[in-house]
Design a protein around this motif. Structure first.
Motif, mmCIF file in Angstrom:
data_model
loop_
_atom_site.group_PDB
_atom_site.id
_atom_site.type_symbol
_atom_site.label_atom_id
_atom_site.label_comp_id
_atom_site.label_asym_id
_atom_site.label_seq_id
_atom_site.Cartn_x
_atom_site.Cartn_y
_atom_site.Cartn_z
ATOM 1 N N GLN A 110 0.829 -1.207 0.000
ATOM 2 C CA GLN A 110 0.000 0.000 0.000
ATOM 3 C C GLN A 110 0.867 1.262 0.000
ATOM 4 O OE1 GLN A 110 -3.019 0.031 3.077
ATOM 5 N NE2 GLN A 110 -3.144 2.265 3.082
ATOM 6 N N GLU A 111 1.906 1.283 0.822
ATOM 7 C CA GLU A 111 2.752 2.469 0.949
ATOM 8 C C GLU A 111 3.448 2.810 -0.365
ATOM 9 O OE1 GLU A 111 4.906 5.535 3.263
ATOM 10 O OE2 GLU A 111 2.968 4.511 3.357
ATOM 11 N N TYR A 112 3.880 1.791 -1.111
ATOM 12 C CA TYR A 112 4.625 2.017 -2.351
ATOM 13 C C TYR A 112 3.845 1.519 -3.571
ATOM 14 C CZ TYR A 112 8.153 2.054 1.371
ATOM 15 O OH TYR A 112 8.844 2.310 2.531
ATOM 16 N N SER A 113 2.528 1.581 -3.496
ATOM 17 C CA SER A 113 1.674 0.953 -4.521
ATOM 18 C C SER A 113 1.922 1.503 -5.923
ATOM 19 C CB SER A 113 0.192 1.101 -4.149
ATOM 20 O OG SER A 113 -0.151 2.478 -4.061
ATOM 21 N N SER A 114 2.159 2.814 -6.052
ATOM 22 C CA SER A 114 2.326 3.390 -7.392
ATOM 23 C C SER A 114 3.543 2.807 -8.096
ATOM 24 C CB SER A 114 2.443 4.920 -7.306
ATOM 25 O OG SER A 114 3.567 5.297 -6.521
ATOM 26 N N PHE A 115 4.622 2.553 -7.353
ATOM 27 C CA PHE A 115 5.835 1.965 -7.939
ATOM 28 C C PHE A 115 5.691 0.460 -8.117
ATOM 29 C CE2 PHE A 115 7.500 5.636 -5.404
ATOM 30 C CZ PHE A 115 7.852 6.435 -6.479
ATOM 31 N N LEU A 116 5.144 -0.202 -7.100
ATOM 32 C CA LEU A 116 5.074 -1.661 -7.133
ATOM 33 C C LEU A 116 4.104 -2.166 -8.192
ATOM 34 C CD1 LEU A 116 5.243 -2.520 -3.320
ATOM 35 C CD2 LEU A 116 7.023 -2.829 -5.045
ATOM 36 N N THR A 117 3.058 -1.402 -8.463
ATOM 37 C CA THR A 117 2.118 -1.805 -9.517
ATOM 38 C C THR A 117 2.810 -1.824 -10.878
ATOM 39 O OG1 THR A 117 0.249 -0.882 -8.286
ATOM 40 C CG2 THR A 117 -0.070 -1.239 -10.649
ATOM 41 N N LYS A 118 3.596 -0.783 -11.164
ATOM 42 C CA LYS A 118 4.334 -0.728 -12.438
ATOM 43 C C LYS A 118 5.390 -1.828 -12.498
ATOM 44 C CE LYS A 118 3.790 4.300 -12.805
ATOM 45 N NZ LYS A 118 4.503 5.605 -12.740
ATOM 46 N N ALA A 119 6.130 -2.008 -11.396
ATOM 47 C CA ALA A 119 7.168 -3.037 -11.361
ATOM 48 C C ALA A 119 6.554 -4.426 -11.546
ATOM 49 C CB ALA A 119 7.935 -2.971 -10.044
ATOM 50 N N SER A 120 5.391 -4.648 -10.956
ATOM 51 C CA SER A 120 4.700 -5.927 -11.087
ATOM 52 C C SER A 120 4.338 -6.202 -12.543
ATOM 53 C CB SER A 120 3.444 -5.931 -10.216
ATOM 54 O OG SER A 120 2.725 -7.129 -10.364
ATOM 55 N N GLU A 121 3.850 -5.199 -13.227
ATOM 56 C CA GLU A 121 3.499 -5.361 -14.648
ATOM 57 C C GLU A 121 4.728 -5.720 -15.479
ATOM 58 O OE1 GLU A 121 1.747 -1.650 -15.676
ATOM 59 O OE2 GLU A 121 -0.098 -1.991 -14.528
ATOM 60 N N LEU A 122 5.840 -5.075 -15.195
ATOM 61 C CA LEU A 122 7.078 -5.340 -15.935
ATOM 62 C C LEU A 122 7.591 -6.755 -15.682
ATOM 63 C CD1 LEU A 122 8.771 -1.892 -15.267
ATOM 64 C CD2 LEU A 122 8.196 -2.788 -17.538
ATOM 65 N N LEU A 123 7.498 -7.213 -14.436
ATOM 66 C CA LEU A 123 7.954 -8.571 -14.119
ATOM 67 C C LEU A 123 7.069 -9.617 -14.789
ATOM 68 C CD1 LEU A 123 9.058 -8.534 -10.359
ATOM 69 C CD2 LEU A 123 10.380 -8.044 -12.398
ATOM 70 N N HIS A 124 5.761 -9.386 -14.816
ATOM 71 C CA HIS A 124 4.861 -10.323 -15.502
ATOM 72 C C HIS A 124 5.208 -10.405 -16.992
ATOM 73 C CE1 HIS A 124 2.172 -11.827 -12.485
ATOM 74 N NE2 HIS A 124 1.705 -10.639 -12.135
ATOM 75 N N LYS A 125 5.470 -9.269 -17.627
ATOM 76 C CA LYS A 125 5.822 -9.255 -19.057
ATOM 77 C C LYS A 125 7.132 -10.001 -19.292
ATOM 78 C CE LYS A 125 3.499 -4.912 -20.252
ATOM 79 N NZ LYS A 125 3.685 -3.483 -20.666
ATOM 80 N N ALA A 126 8.114 -9.762 -18.423
ATOM 81 C CA ALA A 126 9.402 -10.456 -18.547
ATOM 82 C C ALA A 126 9.218 -11.963 -18.335
ATOM 83 C CB ALA A 126 10.401 -9.901 -17.553
ATOM 84 N N GLY A 127 8.369 -12.335 -17.383
ATOM 85 C CA GLY A 127 8.094 -13.745 -17.122
ATOM 86 C C GLY A 127 7.445 -14.433 -18.308
#
Length: 779
Positions: free
Chosen positions: A386-403
């Protein structure tokens, strides 16, 4: 009834610690109890003036005299920063966010007035609020019961008035502790640009800039595409880490970057800030190399009542001179007692969260910039997701694409599980996937180390290491992971503390392509993860060695250190194989020894929870010294060549000087000082008249084995036993005493460090990653 509503203060000890008791205001001043207050000074940068308020005639102390811009007692249960903001709002009608307040120092004010009936023993948190220009006097809304007038006065004029004890002003001793206010401001704005540029350049010269390369020919085109996405995700991780260090850090970062082209000094500020990732210098005991005067300008249009033609308050985003021990994980004015009382009152699942790795602690009363009312239960926990949601949401999308791109099943699992963990805040499955990674592309990304949390050592910082596995070197180091259980059973500590369930640690040797997040200042050459005690207990740990980083450090730093500080006859014993092998063993030894422990009361706990802020330094010392013990053990068993014996000790001695240069505020530097001073005291290290050092390879009788061994072996084993036993017992007092005695800058250490300063050996490396630009250009 009036007695029931009288304000209560927390009663403090004579050293400023809370006693856990409170008393009415009148009783506190009658009895001379120590208590706490805040002083807030408003300073106009453009005119070099301080704002003073005239105390109301009805005040019970110093009525009608000119005094601090705003001040007030901290009511029982309230916090310092919230009180400072509230007093400013109530007395002057000025509402500003928390990043406007710079804590300068704590001042003990002691006085007796009103014919001995008013005894003031007060610890004052002194804050500075720096505005770009003076706030128009008509913009203030004065609280009549407290303030009768306000005015601006030059800092020099005010200092003279106080020095001469002008009866119109509340007295302060300029020569005493309060004189720091004037010293800090005057020094800050009497800046010699050339001298300051030279000073920062000198600091920069301690880092050897080097381009790190890695071979990508073994990667598929899909893996290279995934690598680009992973680097983008790693940059998100860097943004999170900057926020974790301090609340004003992200705005300071942008400000310095935007201004880097404006002058040579601005350029140097930005370069050195980029290495430290904060305004505090890692190699100087976290001393600030910037001040709030260097910081970003922010505008608050509605901070006061509106004034025609005036756009509002412009202030400098502040950061304290002293690096906050709790970083940005806790409220800056929270102390340990407040945290522990709050945590103790929680129940159920909530009880585990305050000391968990993946949450921050905030105040209800500070959750919104303009909400500054106090609360009896003011602290609460927020998950990282929750605290870092704006960054973690983008990072999560990038990791899924790389995966989705990679053909490696284990890398695919890691990236998708880590992407999910960023949003769920549950990292267990992704940490297991990281341990089982078997891929040419090697990825470590997420919240791991707790060094930044110097208050408790609870909270994990985000970091990322993107690399390519060195298959040949990885095959060569399998030996160490396979011997962990044997090493555990032979550790120099009582058998009762040994674990029978240590699991072999997989070791991956990697050529680093890019890193980010908590990689500030001195660069790591290896890491042993995860830190989750549940996984360590059930599955052990895994290790990653950054071989190209190790090679760079050995060539640019360790060899020159040996040439300067090691006696000529032993200099050739310092070699890369010994340095790298001990680094491997160091990381392996994080996985053995006490982790989950049973306290004398029978209660189950962990070393981390019991030793709190002392854990990191002691754990680094343990891994180092037990690693040295483990190497000798493996040599004696025939698993490593005997030719390594002398070279590993001399390479370790040279390495002591390398790590201590990181500073005694840093966990690795602190742990290394402990080891060096212990071994020197035992005679294992020798200082010669020409100011070079050697390892004493004379034989000594081991009291335990009744055999002749090297003196250095006996010293290594004795320190290993002390540290391991302290951890096993969760004995924080013993840890404190050990660190206090040995984590000091002794004369032999000073001799070595002064010599290295004189010959200008770099302290560490500042890596650059040209391969990233090539990948991005191709993409």
């Amino acid at each position: 009834m009036s007695q029931l509503h009288e304000e209560h203060f927390d009663v403090l000890t004579s050293s400023g610690q809370k006693t856990g008791f409170s008393k009415p205001r009148g009783a506190v001043h009658r009895d001379g109890d120590y208590h706490q207050a805040v002083h807030v000074w408003i300073f106009a940068e453009s005119t070099q003036q301080l704002l003073l308020q005239k105390r109301a005639a009805s005040k019970d102390s110093w009525p009608g005299l000119w005094d601090i811009s705003s001040a007030g007692h901290i009511s029982a249960g309230d916090s310092s920063l919230i009180t400072a903001r509230r007093e400013l709002q109530e007395e002057l009608g000025l509402t500003l966010p928390k990043d406007a307040f710079e804590l300068l120092f704590v001042f003990l004010q002691q006085s007796v007035t009103n014919n001995g009936t008013f005894i003031n023993n007060e610890f004052d948190d002194v804050y500075l609020l720096t505005t770009v220009a003076p706030i128009p006097l008509e913009a203030f809304t004065l609280q009549e019961s407290e303030v009768s007038a306000v005015k601006y006065i030059s800092i020099e004029e005010y200092k003279q008035a106080i020095t001469k004890e002008d009866p119109k002003y509340v007295p302060y001793s300029v020569d005493g502790q309060y004189g720091q206010l004037f010293d800090i401001i005057i020094k800050r704005y009497q800046c010699d640009v050339e001298a300051r540029s030279l000073d920062i350049q000198k600091k920069l010269n301690r880092y050897a800039h080097i381009s790190l390369s890695a071979e990508l020919t073994g990667l598929t085109e899909e893996d290279k595409e995934a690598l680009v996405l992973l680097i983008h995700a790693a940059r998100m991780i860097d943004d999170i880490f900057h926020q974790q260090v301090w609340c004003s850090n992200p705005s300071l970062r942008e400000w310095l970057k935007e201004r880097a082209h404006m002058s040579e000094l601005d350029k140097l500020k930005w370069i050195y800030y980029s290495i430290n990732k904060s305004p505090w210098s890692c190699l100087d005991e976290n001393q600030a190399f910037l001040t709030t005067a260097d910081s970003a300008i922010k505008l608050v249009p509605e901070a006061t009542k509106p004034i025609a033609g005036w756009k509002g308050v412009e202030y400098k985003a502040a950061f304290p001179l002293q690096k906050p021990p709790g970083a940005n994980f806790y409220p800056p004015d929270m102390d340990k007692m407040e945290f522990e009382l709050w945590a103790k009152g929680l129940s159920g699942d909530e009880k585990q969260d305050p000391a968990g790795f993946f949450s921050v602690i905030r105040r209800n009363s500070a959750s919104h910039s303009n909400n500054i009312a106090s609360s009896a239960s003011d602290l609460y926990s927020i998950p990282y997701s929750q605290e870092y949601s704006s960054f973690l949401t983008k990072a999560s999308e990038l990791l899924h694409k790389a995966g989705d791109l990679t053909s490696s099943p284990s890398l695919k699992r890691l990236l998708h599980s880590k992407a999910d963990a960023f949003l769920s805040n549950d990292y267990y499955d992704s940490d297991i996937a990281w341990m089982e990674l078997d891929s040419k592309v090697d990825v470590t990304i997420g919240p791991y180390e707790t060094y930044e949390d110097e208050l408790f050592g609870y909270k994990a910082t985000f970091e990322a290491f993107i690399g390519v596995r060195d298959d040949k070197a990885t095959a060569q180091v399998k030996l160490f992971g396979d011997h962990l259980q044997v090493l555990e059973q032979n550790l120099p500590m009582d058998t009762i503390y040994k674990s029978s369930e240590v699991i072999s640690a997989p070791i991956r040797v990697v050529q680093l392509v890019y890193n980010s997040g908590d990689v500030k200042g001195p660069q790591t050459v290896a890491f042993n993860l995860p830190n989750d005690e549940r996984i360590v207990k059930d599955r052990g740990t895994s290790m990653v060695m950054l071989k190209n980083v190790s090679e760079a450090k050995f060539k640019l730093i360790l060899k020159p250190i040996a040439d300067a500080c090691i006696i000529k006859e032993q200099r050739e014993l310092v070699d890369f194989d010994s340095f790298f092998t001990h680094t491997i063993c160091h990381e392996c030894c994080h996985g053995i020894g006490p982790h989950t422990i049973t306290l004398p009361s029978g209660h189950k706990s962990t070393v981390r929870l019991e030793l709190q802020e002392l854990h990191s330094a002691l754990e680094e010392a343990k891994a180092d010294i037990v690693g040295l013990w483990a190497l000798k053990f493996l040599i004696d068993k025939g698993s490593l060549p005997k030719s390594l014996v002398k070279s590993m000790y001399v390479s370790f001695l040279a390495g002591c000087f390398r790590s201590v240069r990181f500073g005694l505020e840093e966990a690795h530097g602190k742990g290394q000082a402990l080891q060096f001073n212990w071994l020197y005291e035992k005679g294992a290290f020798v200082l010669h008249p020409d100011e070079t050092f050697s390892v004493d390879f004379d034989k000594a009788c081991s009291s335990e084995f009744l055999s002749m061994i090297f003196l250095v072996e006996d010293a290594v084993e004795s320190l290993s036993r002390v540290i391991l036993t302290t951890q096993a017992k969760g004995d924080k007092d013993a840890a404190q005493q050990l660190l206090a005695k040995y984590c000091v800058m002794t004369k032999p250490l000073k001799v070595a460090l002064e010599k290295l300063e004189m010959v200008q050996v770099p302290v560490d490396i500042a890596p650059e990653f040209p391969i990233v630009d090539k990948l991005f250009q191709k993409k």
